[in-house]
Write an enzyme that holds these catalytic residues in place. Structure first.
Site, short mmCIF file in Angstrom:
data_model
loop_
_atom_site.label_atom_id
_atom_site.label_comp_id
_atom_site.label_asym_id
_atom_site.label_seq_id
_atom_site.Cartn_x
_atom_site.Cartn_y
_atom_site.Cartn_z
N ARG A 59 -15.83 -27.86 -27.77
CA ARG A 59 -16.16 -27.05 -28.96
C ARG A 59 -15.63 -27.77 -30.20
O ARG A 59 -14.45 -27.67 -30.55
CB ARG A 59 -15.55 -25.66 -28.86
CG ARG A 59 -15.79 -24.78 -30.08
CD ARG A 59 -17.22 -24.44 -30.28
NE ARG A 59 -17.69 -23.51 -29.23
CZ ARG A 59 -18.98 -23.25 -29.03
NH1 ARG A 59 -19.89 -23.87 -29.75
NH2 ARG A 59 -19.37 -22.42 -28.08
N HIS A 154 -24.74 -32.62 -33.49
CA HIS A 154 -24.33 -31.26 -33.90
C HIS A 154 -22.91 -31.30 -34.52
O HIS A 154 -21.96 -30.72 -33.97
CB HIS A 154 -24.35 -30.40 -32.64
CG HIS A 154 -24.23 -28.93 -32.83
ND1 HIS A 154 -23.14 -28.30 -33.41
CD2 HIS A 154 -25.08 -27.91 -32.51
CE1 HIS A 154 -23.31 -27.00 -33.42
NE2 HIS A 154 -24.46 -26.73 -32.90
N GLU A 254 -25.85 -30.50 -39.21
CA GLU A 254 -26.32 -31.25 -38.03
C GLU A 254 -27.52 -32.12 -38.37
O GLU A 254 -28.54 -31.60 -38.87
CB GLU A 254 -26.67 -30.25 -36.93
CG GLU A 254 -25.52 -29.31 -36.61
CD GLU A 254 -25.98 -28.07 -35.88
OE1 GLU A 254 -25.43 -26.99 -36.11
OE2 GLU A 254 -26.91 -28.17 -35.05
O1 TA6 Z 1 -26.76 -25.33 -34.20
C1 TA6 Z 1 -26.49 -23.95 -34.34
C2 TA6 Z 1 -26.52 -23.31 -32.97
O2 TA6 Z 1 -27.79 -23.42 -32.38
C3 TA6 Z 1 -26.07 -21.86 -33.13
O3 TA6 Z 1 -27.16 -20.98 -33.02
C4 TA6 Z 1 -25.03 -21.69 -32.01
O4 TA6 Z 1 -25.65 -21.35 -30.81
C5 TA6 Z 1 -24.43 -23.10 -32.00
O5 TA6 Z 1 -25.57 -23.95 -32.09
C6 TA6 Z 1 -23.47 -23.39 -30.87
O6 TA6 Z 1 -24.14 -23.50 -29.68
P1 TA6 Z 1 -23.26 -23.79 -28.35
O7 TA6 Z 1 -24.26 -23.92 -27.26
O8 TA6 Z 1 -22.48 -25.06 -28.61
O9 TA6 Z 1 -22.32 -22.60 -28.22
#
Ligand code: TA6
Length: 278
Positions: A59, A154, A254
């Site tokens: 994370r 991301h 991102e």
């Molecule tokens: O990029 C934004 C997103 O798609 C949010 O909607 C949220 O789901 C985030 O990514 C985190 O996703 P994850 O699968 O890492 O918890």
């Protein structure tokens, strides 16, 4: 200096230190989770309660979302694809000079990936660490038929106070609001006083992240879509591996090929998504 390190549970990563910066990149996902320039605060945000376990995405840092961004129509498949929870091969390290270090990681199809996504591929990520951070994500179609990918680097940025943070460079850009699934147009800079989850299109310039204490520039190539996300209070309380106040200290900007900006590659064709942070 480049060092191969392991946590007590065997989770392995590469640590880089040079005269410009330091970084840490996990072999799982070729996932850079620490980048800090000398005499500065870290630029990438990392959750204090992140998992460092195989099979679970870290994370924070820069998860590699590939070969799909978001959810797959087959809901049994992992959100944001399988690249970030797969073991990549660390193939090359290059100490270009005392200020610059380049690392290259590689992932290719195997029986596990072919079960989830029926295409033969080569995915390479080159990470260059200096007073700027450059990530080059190259997809090559090794199959005998075309395939479509959507992807994102991301990136979680560390900010001193989300309420004093703005994102510039997306004024007048169309975006899909992932909270309402409505198409909107950005008016001015993006500020944060609620959950924001937006996929901007037609992005052709530099993005500027203005924090109370510093200004970060994000330059993309091979991409015309950018995702901006802050989960704010309620969503943070439902996210895995995030303290409840984590939203105050992070924002995702991102570099992507998402939704309308997805890519179709013919056999032997490649596409490279580049993000440079400085
Ligand atoms: O990029 C934004 C997103 O798609 C949010 O909607 C949220 O789901 C985030 O990514 C985190 O996703 P994850 O699968 O890492 O918890």
């Amino acid at each position: 200096m480049i060092t191969h390190k392991k946590l007590a549970n065997g989770f392995s990563y590469i640590e880089v230190k040079n005269s410009s910066a330091e970084a840490k990149v996990a072999l799982q996902g070729a996932h850079i989770f620490h980048y800090k320039r000398v005499n500065e605060e870290p630029i990438l945000w990392l959750s204090e309660v992140s998992d460092f376990e195989y099979g679970k995405a870290i994370r924070g840092g820069v998860p590699v979302c590939w070969p799909w961004f978001g959810f797959n129509e087959d809901k049994s498949l992992p959100q944001h694809g399988f690249a970030r929870i797969s073991m990549w091969e660390f193939v090359l390290s290059d100490e270009v000079d005392e200020k610059t270090t380049a690392l290259t990681f590689r992932l290719s199809h195997d029986e596990k990936t072919l079960q989830m996504w029926h295409h033969k591929f080569l995915l390479e990520l080159k990470i260059t660490i200096s007073d700027r951070l450059t990530m080059e994500l190259k997809t090559t179609n090794l199959d005998d038929k075309s395939f479509e990918i959507s992807q994102a680097l991301h990136t979680y940025f560390s900010v001193s106070d989300i309420c004093e943070t703005t994102v510039k460079g997306l004024d007048k850009k169309p975006y899909l609001d992932a909270l309402t699934w409505k198409n909107e147009v950005q008016n001015g800079d993006i500020s944060f006083n609620q959950e924001v989850d937006r996929v901007y299109q037609e992005v052709d310039g530099e993005i500027v992240l203005k924090d109370k204490n510093r200004i970060i520039h994000i330059k993309n190539q091979g991409s015309s879509s950018v995702v901006v996300w802050n989960p704010w209070i309620e969503k943070t309380s439902r996210m895995s591996a995030m303290n409840k106040d984590a939203y105050k200290w992070m924002v995702c900007v991102e570099s992507a090929n998402a939704f309308d900006d997805k890519k179709v590659l013919k056999p032997q064709e490649s596409h490279t998504l580049v993000a440079t942070i400085f």
